[in-house]
Write a protein that holds these residues in place. Sequence first.
Motif, short mmCIF file in Angstrom:
data_model
loop_
_atom_site.label_atom_id
_atom_site.label_comp_id
_atom_site.label_asym_id
_atom_site.label_seq_id
_atom_site.Cartn_x
_atom_site.Cartn_y
_atom_site.Cartn_z
N ASP A 1 68.75 10.58 60.79
CA ASP A 1 69.89 11.23 61.43
C ASP A 1 70.04 10.67 62.84
O ASP A 1 69.05 10.40 63.52
N GLU A 2 71.26 10.51 63.29
CA GLU A 2 71.51 9.93 64.62
C GLU A 2 70.86 10.71 65.75
O GLU A 2 70.63 10.17 66.83
N ASN A 3 70.56 11.98 65.53
CA ASN A 3 69.96 12.81 66.58
C ASN A 3 68.45 12.67 66.67
O ASN A 3 67.83 13.24 67.57
N VAL A 4 67.83 11.95 65.72
CA VAL A 4 66.39 11.71 65.79
C VAL A 4 66.18 10.59 66.81
O VAL A 4 66.57 9.45 66.60
N ASN A 5 65.56 10.94 67.93
CA ASN A 5 65.33 9.93 68.96
C ASN A 5 63.85 9.82 69.33
O ASN A 5 63.51 9.22 70.33
N ASP A 6 62.99 10.38 68.49
CA ASP A 6 61.55 10.28 68.68
C ASP A 6 61.04 9.08 67.87
O ASP A 6 60.93 9.15 66.65
N ALA A 7 60.77 7.98 68.56
CA ALA A 7 60.34 6.76 67.89
C ALA A 7 59.08 6.99 67.06
O ALA A 7 58.94 6.45 65.97
N GLU A 8 58.15 7.81 67.55
CA GLU A 8 56.91 8.07 66.80
C GLU A 8 57.21 8.71 65.45
O GLU A 8 56.54 8.40 64.46
N GLN A 9 58.22 9.57 65.39
CA GLN A 9 58.62 10.17 64.11
C GLN A 9 59.16 9.09 63.17
O GLN A 9 58.85 9.08 61.98
N VAL A 10 59.95 8.19 63.69
CA VAL A 10 60.49 7.09 62.88
C VAL A 10 59.35 6.23 62.35
O VAL A 10 59.34 5.85 61.18
N TYR A 11 58.35 5.94 63.19
CA TYR A 11 57.21 5.15 62.75
C TYR A 11 56.45 5.88 61.63
O TYR A 11 55.98 5.25 60.68
N LYS A 12 56.34 7.20 61.74
CA LYS A 12 55.68 7.98 60.69
C LYS A 12 56.42 7.82 59.36
O LYS A 12 55.81 7.66 58.31
N TYR A 13 57.75 7.87 59.42
CA TYR A 13 58.54 7.66 58.20
C TYR A 13 58.28 6.27 57.63
O TYR A 13 58.13 6.10 56.42
N GLY A 14 58.21 5.29 58.50
CA GLY A 14 57.93 3.93 58.06
C GLY A 14 56.57 3.83 57.39
O GLY A 14 56.41 3.14 56.37
N LYS A 15 55.59 4.52 57.93
CA LYS A 15 54.24 4.49 57.35
C LYS A 15 54.21 5.18 55.99
O LYS A 15 53.48 4.75 55.09
N ILE A 16 55.01 6.23 55.82
CA ILE A 16 55.13 6.88 54.51
C ILE A 16 55.68 5.87 53.51
O ILE A 16 55.17 5.74 52.39
N GLN B 1 69.29 11.60 50.78
CA GLN B 1 67.88 11.24 50.97
C GLN B 1 67.38 11.71 52.34
O GLN B 1 66.26 12.22 52.45
N ILE B 2 68.21 11.55 53.37
CA ILE B 2 67.82 11.98 54.71
C ILE B 2 67.69 13.50 54.76
O ILE B 2 66.74 14.02 55.35
N ARG B 3 68.60 14.22 54.13
CA ARG B 3 68.50 15.68 54.12
C ARG B 3 67.24 16.14 53.39
O ARG B 3 66.60 17.11 53.79
N GLU B 4 66.88 15.44 52.31
CA GLU B 4 65.72 15.82 51.51
C GLU B 4 64.40 15.39 52.13
O GLU B 4 63.43 16.14 52.15
N ASN B 5 64.34 14.15 52.66
CA ASN B 5 63.08 13.57 53.11
C ASN B 5 62.97 13.36 54.61
O ASN B 5 61.91 13.03 55.11
N GLY B 6 64.10 13.44 55.32
CA GLY B 6 64.11 13.16 56.75
C GLY B 6 64.46 11.71 57.06
O GLY B 6 64.75 11.37 58.19
N PHE B 7 64.40 10.84 56.03
CA PHE B 7 64.67 9.42 56.24
C PHE B 7 65.09 8.78 54.92
O PHE B 7 64.94 9.35 53.85
N SER B 8 65.58 7.56 55.05
CA SER B 8 65.90 6.71 53.90
C SER B 8 65.50 5.29 54.29
O SER B 8 65.42 4.96 55.46
#
Length: 87
Positions: free
Chosen positions: A25-40, A72-79
């Motif tokens: 989502d465009e409002n997610v601006n925490d890079a660490e959260q994005v990295y966590k999604y990438g690691k998943i 997918q973003i609504r369900e998992n937080g990311f795509s």
Amino acid sequence: MKIAVWDTYVTRKDGKIMHFDILVDENVNDAEQVYKYGKIYLKSVAQEGQTLSSKECRFCHIDKAPIEVENQIRENGFSIIEMENCN
């Protein structure tokens, strides 16, 4: 829904470079959260343990998401959009 696209390049266990986009989502601006999604995602393709930080993953742009990505973003937080060497 508008999404933030994070352009990501990770060295696979076999040395090849994976290229994929992490979409949030465009409002997610925490890079660490994005990295966590990438690691998943990396774990889901048997590449867990690979380095994923600001060196490998950077915010790229904001875009309009197709309905499948929105769901997918609504369900998992990311795509993820797989670009190169992801399989």
